[in-house]
Design a protein around this motif. Structure first.
Motif, mmCIF file in Angstrom:
data_model
loop_
_atom_site.group_PDB
_atom_site.id
_atom_site.type_symbol
_atom_site.label_atom_id
_atom_site.label_comp_id
_atom_site.label_asym_id
_atom_site.label_seq_id
_atom_site.Cartn_x
_atom_site.Cartn_y
_atom_site.Cartn_z
ATOM 1 N N PHE A 1 0.831 -1.195 0.000
ATOM 2 C CA PHE A 1 0.000 0.000 0.000
ATOM 3 C C PHE A 1 0.873 1.256 0.000
ATOM 4 C CE2 PHE A 1 -3.002 -3.155 1.359
ATOM 5 C CZ PHE A 1 -4.219 -2.729 0.863
ATOM 6 N N MET A 2 0.347 2.327 -0.567
ATOM 7 C CA MET A 2 1.067 3.602 -0.615
ATOM 8 C C MET A 2 0.174 4.699 -0.042
ATOM 9 S SD MET A 2 2.505 3.321 -4.530
ATOM 10 C CE MET A 2 1.066 2.411 -5.095
ATOM 11 N N THR A 3 0.808 5.659 0.590
ATOM 12 C CA THR A 3 0.055 6.816 1.082
ATOM 13 C C THR A 3 -0.206 7.756 -0.092
ATOM 14 O OG1 THR A 3 2.034 8.115 1.567
ATOM 15 C CG2 THR A 3 1.195 6.665 3.312
ATOM 16 N N VAL A 4 -1.074 8.719 0.138
ATOM 17 C CA VAL A 4 -1.387 9.673 -0.927
ATOM 18 C C VAL A 4 -0.134 10.441 -1.355
ATOM 19 C CG1 VAL A 4 -2.071 11.526 0.673
ATOM 20 C CG2 VAL A 4 -2.996 11.495 -1.648
ATOM 21 N N GLY A 5 0.745 10.734 -0.394
ATOM 22 C CA GLY A 5 1.977 11.443 -0.732
ATOM 23 C C GLY A 5 2.896 10.598 -1.594
ATOM 24 N N GLU A 6 2.961 9.296 -1.290
ATOM 25 C CA GLU A 6 3.845 8.401 -2.039
ATOM 26 C C GLU A 6 3.379 8.208 -3.482
ATOM 27 O OE1 GLU A 6 5.580 5.531 1.544
ATOM 28 O OE2 GLU A 6 3.606 5.105 0.649
ATOM 29 N N ILE A 7 2.073 8.001 -3.660
ATOM 30 C CA ILE A 7 1.577 7.795 -5.026
ATOM 31 C C ILE A 7 1.628 9.098 -5.826
ATOM 32 C CG2 ILE A 7 -0.875 8.204 -4.556
ATOM 33 C CD1 ILE A 7 -1.497 5.897 -6.494
#
Length: 264
Positions: free
Chosen positions: A11-17
């Motif tokens: 899973f990725m956070t909104v910042g990562e994606i």
């Protein structure tokens, strides 16, 4: 939406994606709000979590947006990506959209290059002529090069007589008639033949429609029609047609018992 205490693997956070796909966090939040891209999960702390599937869905959105589609249009074009076939279909549709965009860009580039060539031939800055050339290039009108031959008065007359639709219709009829006359010339049909004289009458009627019966325009049209050296395929074709039409028009006028060009 599944909730997790911590951020699990995959899973990725909104910042990562956002960083990975080169968009802003605010953009992702907006897509979520509009129902375009809802995160697959959420942490207990309220962090939106995305998966690789979401990343691929985001790629669809970004690609379609770059091609000029509105967000409303994009909603109807997104594939759910649940099966390999759906993923393949999404990629195929993206590829087709990109190919269409490439063709439009090629046409735009060609129009710019053609306009540049015409600007240099006109040799004076004339934005009205530039605008007329652009419109004709957009219409894919091969006779756009005629514009540089017209004086300002004739161009003003054309603008007052024709809009984009009626102008396109007129040129379609003119080009169709030119093709028929060209075929007669290739088949060596005599200028005095019935078929040739029928087409000459139709040709003269087009000239009268163009001038709206203003005979004072004939000398200017005659000058415009003189093509000593053709600079493109359309001019080369018109040069051949003019050589065939000259004698045919003389025969037509002699039968009428009048010659408008001589009278003017």
């Amino acid at each position: 939406m599944t909730k997790y205490r911590a951020i699990p693997p995959g899973f990725m956070t909104v910042g990562e994606i956002a960083k990975k796909m080169g968009v802003t966090i605010r953009t992702l939040q907006y897509y979520d709000k509009e129902g375009l891209l809802t995160p697959s999960a959420e942490s207990e702390g309220g962090r939106r979590l995305y998966t690789d599937k979401d990343l691929l869905m985001l790629n669809q959105i970004i690609s379609l947006k770059s091609l000029g589609f509105s967000l409303e249009d994009i909603k109807g074009r997104l594939f759910p990506l649940e099966t390999p076939e759906e993923v393949a279909n999404a990629l195929s549709e993206q590829a087709e959209d990109i190919r269409k965009k490439i063709e439009k860009l090629k046409a735009s580039l060609s129009a710019i290059e053609q306009l540049k060539a015409e600007v240099l031939q006109i040799q004076t800055v004339n934005f009205k002529k530039y605008a007329d050339i652009i419109v004709n290039l957009q219409m894919q009108n091969d006779s756009y090069s005629l514009i540089k031959r017209f004086d300002d008065d004739t161009l003003d007359h054309i603008r007052s007589r024709f809009d984009k639709k009626s102008g396109s219709d007129f040129m379609d009829r003119f080009n169709r008639l030119s093709d028929e006359i060209m075929q007669l010339q290739k088949n060596k049909v005599p200028p005095e033949s019935k078929k040739c004289q029928e087409l000459v009458k139709e040709y003269w009627d087009l000239i009268m429609e163009f001038t709206n019966g203003d005979m004072t325009m004939l000398p200017r049209l005659t000058e415009v029609g003189k093509i000593d050296i053709a600079t493109n395929a359309w001019e080369e074709k018109q040069k051949i047609i003019n050589e065939y039409l000259g004698p045919a028009l003389q025969i037509y006028f002699s039968k009428l018992g009048t010659n408008p060009f001589e009278e003017v």
